[in-house]
Write an enzyme that holds these catalytic residues in place. Structure first.
Site, PDB file in Angstrom:
ATOM      1  N   GLU A  97       0.850  -1.195   0.000  1.00 16.14           N
ATOM      2  CA  GLU A  97       0.000   0.000   0.000  1.00 16.14           C
ATOM      3  C   GLU A  97       0.887   1.247   0.000  1.00 16.14           C
ATOM      4  O   GLU A  97       2.036   1.210   0.440  1.00 16.14           O
ATOM      5  CB  GLU A  97      -0.933  -0.068   1.235  1.00 16.14           C
ATOM      6  CG  GLU A  97      -1.892   1.064   1.418  1.00 16.14           C
ATOM      7  CD  GLU A  97      -2.835   1.333   0.240  1.00 16.14           C
ATOM      8  OE1 GLU A  97      -2.337   1.562  -0.874  1.00 16.14           O
ATOM      9  OE2 GLU A  97      -4.066   1.386   0.456  1.00 16.14           O
ATOM     10  N   ASP A  98       0.322   2.339  -0.493  1.00 16.88           N
ATOM     11  CA  ASP A  98       1.092   3.581  -0.538  1.00 16.88           C
ATOM     12  C   ASP A  98       1.260   4.200   0.849  1.00 16.88           C
ATOM     13  O   ASP A  98       2.364   4.568   1.244  1.00 16.88           O
ATOM     14  CB  ASP A  98       0.435   4.593  -1.507  1.00 16.88           C
ATOM     15  CG  ASP A  98      -1.074   4.742  -1.284  1.00 16.88           C
ATOM     16  OD1 ASP A  98      -1.608   4.214  -0.277  1.00 16.88           O
ATOM     17  OD2 ASP A  98      -1.725   5.401  -2.121  1.00 16.88           O
ATOM     18  N   ASP A 101      -3.017   5.814   6.751  1.00 17.64           N
ATOM     19  CA  ASP A 101      -3.443   7.091   7.308  1.00 17.64           C
ATOM     20  C   ASP A 101      -4.309   6.781   8.543  1.00 17.64           C
ATOM     21  O   ASP A 101      -3.776   6.467   9.602  1.00 17.64           O
ATOM     22  CB  ASP A 101      -4.203   7.837   6.207  1.00 17.64           C
ATOM     23  CG  ASP A 101      -4.563   9.256   6.557  1.00 17.64           C
ATOM     24  OD1 ASP A 101      -3.811   9.893   7.304  1.00 17.64           O
ATOM     25  OD2 ASP A 101      -5.603   9.748   6.071  1.00 17.64           O
ATOM     26  N   PHE A 150      -0.497  16.297   3.730  1.00 13.50           N
ATOM     27  CA  PHE A 150      -0.999  15.623   2.538  1.00 13.50           C
ATOM     28  C   PHE A 150       0.119  15.521   1.507  1.00 13.50           C
ATOM     29  O   PHE A 150       0.611  16.530   1.020  1.00 13.50           O
ATOM     30  CB  PHE A 150      -2.207  16.368   1.961  1.00 13.50           C
ATOM     31  CG  PHE A 150      -2.899  15.578   0.900  1.00 13.50           C
ATOM     32  CD1 PHE A 150      -3.812  14.594   1.242  1.00 13.50           C
ATOM     33  CD2 PHE A 150      -2.605  15.788  -0.443  1.00 13.50           C
ATOM     34  CE1 PHE A 150      -4.433  13.829   0.260  1.00 13.50           C
ATOM     35  CE2 PHE A 150      -3.222  15.034  -1.430  1.00 13.50           C
ATOM     36  CZ  PHE A 150      -4.136  14.053  -1.078  1.00 13.50           C
ATOM     37  N   ARG A 163       1.122  11.805  -9.576  1.00 10.24           N
ATOM     38  CA  ARG A 163       1.502  10.420  -9.286  1.00 10.24           C
ATOM     39  C   ARG A 163       2.891  10.106  -9.839  1.00 10.24           C
ATOM     40  O   ARG A 163       3.614   9.264  -9.319  1.00 10.24           O
ATOM     41  CB  ARG A 163       0.511   9.437  -9.927  1.00 10.24           C
ATOM     42  CG  ARG A 163      -0.856   9.428  -9.281  1.00 10.24           C
ATOM     43  CD  ARG A 163      -1.661   8.240  -9.803  1.00 10.24           C
ATOM     44  NE  ARG A 163      -3.081   8.377  -9.571  1.00 10.24           N
ATOM     45  CZ  ARG A 163      -3.720   8.035  -8.443  1.00 10.24           C
ATOM     46  NH1 ARG A 163      -3.031   7.553  -7.435  1.00 10.24           N
ATOM     47  NH2 ARG A 163      -5.014   8.192  -8.330  1.00 10.24           N
TER      48      ARG A 163
HETATM   49  P1  5GP Z   1      -6.913   5.306   5.417  1.00 13.89           P
HETATM   50  O1  5GP Z   1      -8.037   4.350   5.267  1.00 13.89           O
HETATM   51  O2  5GP Z   1      -5.671   4.712   6.060  1.00 13.89           O
HETATM   52  O3  5GP Z   1      -7.328   6.570   6.108  1.00 13.89           O
HETATM   53  O4  5GP Z   1      -6.606   5.823   3.964  1.00 13.89           O
HETATM   54  C1  5GP Z   1      -5.606   5.365   3.194  1.00 13.89           C
HETATM   55  C2  5GP Z   1      -5.745   5.944   1.812  1.00 13.89           C
HETATM   56  O5  5GP Z   1      -6.012   7.360   1.856  1.00 13.89           O
HETATM   57  C3  5GP Z   1      -4.439   5.799   1.060  1.00 13.89           C
HETATM   58  O6  5GP Z   1      -4.367   4.571   0.387  1.00 13.89           O
HETATM   59  C4  5GP Z   1      -4.468   6.996   0.133  1.00 13.89           C
HETATM   60  O7  5GP Z   1      -5.163   6.655  -1.030  1.00 13.89           O
HETATM   61  C5  5GP Z   1      -5.253   8.046   0.881  1.00 13.89           C
HETATM   62  N1  5GP Z   1      -4.344   9.000   1.559  1.00 13.89           N
HETATM   63  C6  5GP Z   1      -4.126   9.113   2.892  1.00 13.89           C
HETATM   64  N2  5GP Z   1      -3.228  10.080   3.147  1.00 13.89           N
HETATM   65  C7  5GP Z   1      -2.859  10.588   1.947  1.00 13.89           C
HETATM   66  C8  5GP Z   1      -1.918  11.609   1.550  1.00 13.89           C
HETATM   67  O8  5GP Z   1      -1.228  12.271   2.327  1.00 13.89           O
HETATM   68  N3  5GP Z   1      -1.810  11.842   0.202  1.00 13.89           N
HETATM   69  C9  5GP Z   1      -2.529  11.148  -0.726  1.00 13.89           C
HETATM   70  N4  5GP Z   1      -2.326  11.469  -1.995  1.00 13.89           N
HETATM   71  N5  5GP Z   1      -3.416  10.185  -0.378  1.00 13.89           N
HETATM   72  C10 5GP Z   1      -3.570   9.895   0.943  1.00 13.89           C
END
Ligand code: 5GP
Length: 174
Positions: A97-98, A101, A150, A163
């Site tokens: 995963e990227d 959060d 972000f 991206r």
């Molecule tokens: P979570 O369910 O952990 O809150 O969300 C994860 C997803 O939110 C990540 O896979 C990503 O797509 C998006 N996300 C969370 N933080 C960031 C950020 O700082 N930048 C970007 N571009 N996407 C984020």
């Protein structure tokens, strides 16, 4: 309003860290085959770079998900836009995963993978924002812990842009 991207982690730093993680994964999975599950689209660049650094046999699959609710905050209710092509039974699965959060998306995805009969399911995330965590999700491999900002680049977007940046940056508006 002018928009610019400030470098948070340089291309060299990111690539060096991915190389290290690849070496660690190769050691940890010695003698096994590894099934990488890339979560599209954000993890695509990371998955490719990581896979190239892993020396045990690797197979790859892709899943695309979208989160219901406000776009800036994931709700944890995840819609599978594109499911995996391959079954997971008996496989050593590493979800790539990227960013973690709030942890809501991964909490859901990891339970889903585990329910599909994988031998084991681990998580590798390029970035981690621990301050934002709502659900207790821990990555087995993490590239970098970052502050609550972000970020874009290396697969991560802002309105589908950035991206392709080879580094991790923060979007600034001046
Ligand atoms: P979570 O369910 O952990 O809150 O969300 C994860 C997803 O939110 C990540 O896979 C990503 O797509 C998006 N996300 C969370 N933080 C960031 C950020 O700082 N930048 C970007 N571009 N996407 C984020």
């Amino acid at each position: 309003m002018a928009e610019r991207v400030e470098v948070l982690l340089s291309e060299e730093e990111v690539n060096a860290r991915i190389r290290q993680i690849g070496e660690q994964i190769s050691r940890d999975y010695e003698g096994k085959e590894l099934h990488l599950v890339c979560i599209l689209k954000g993890a695509s660049f990371f998955t490719c770079e990581l896979a190239k650094r892993i020396t045990v046999p690797v197979s790859l699959d892709f899943m695309s998900v979208s989160s219901y609710g406000a776009s800036s905050e994931s709700s944890g209710v995840v819609k599978i836009v594109k499911d995996l092509d391959e079954p997971l039974e008996g496989k050593h699965v590493l979800v790539v995963e990227d960013i973690v959060d709030t942890g809501r998306t991964l909490d859901y995805l990891l339970s889903l993978m585990r329910s599909r009969g994988a031998e084991d399911v681990k998580l590798c995330a390029l970035l981690d924002k621990p301050d934002r965590r709502v659900v207790d999700v821990k990555a087995d491999y993490t590239g970098f812990q970052i502050p609550d900002e972000f970020v874009v680049g290396y697969g991560l977007d802002y309105a589908q842009r950035y991206r392709n940046l080879p580094y991790i940056g923060v979007v600034k508006f001046d």
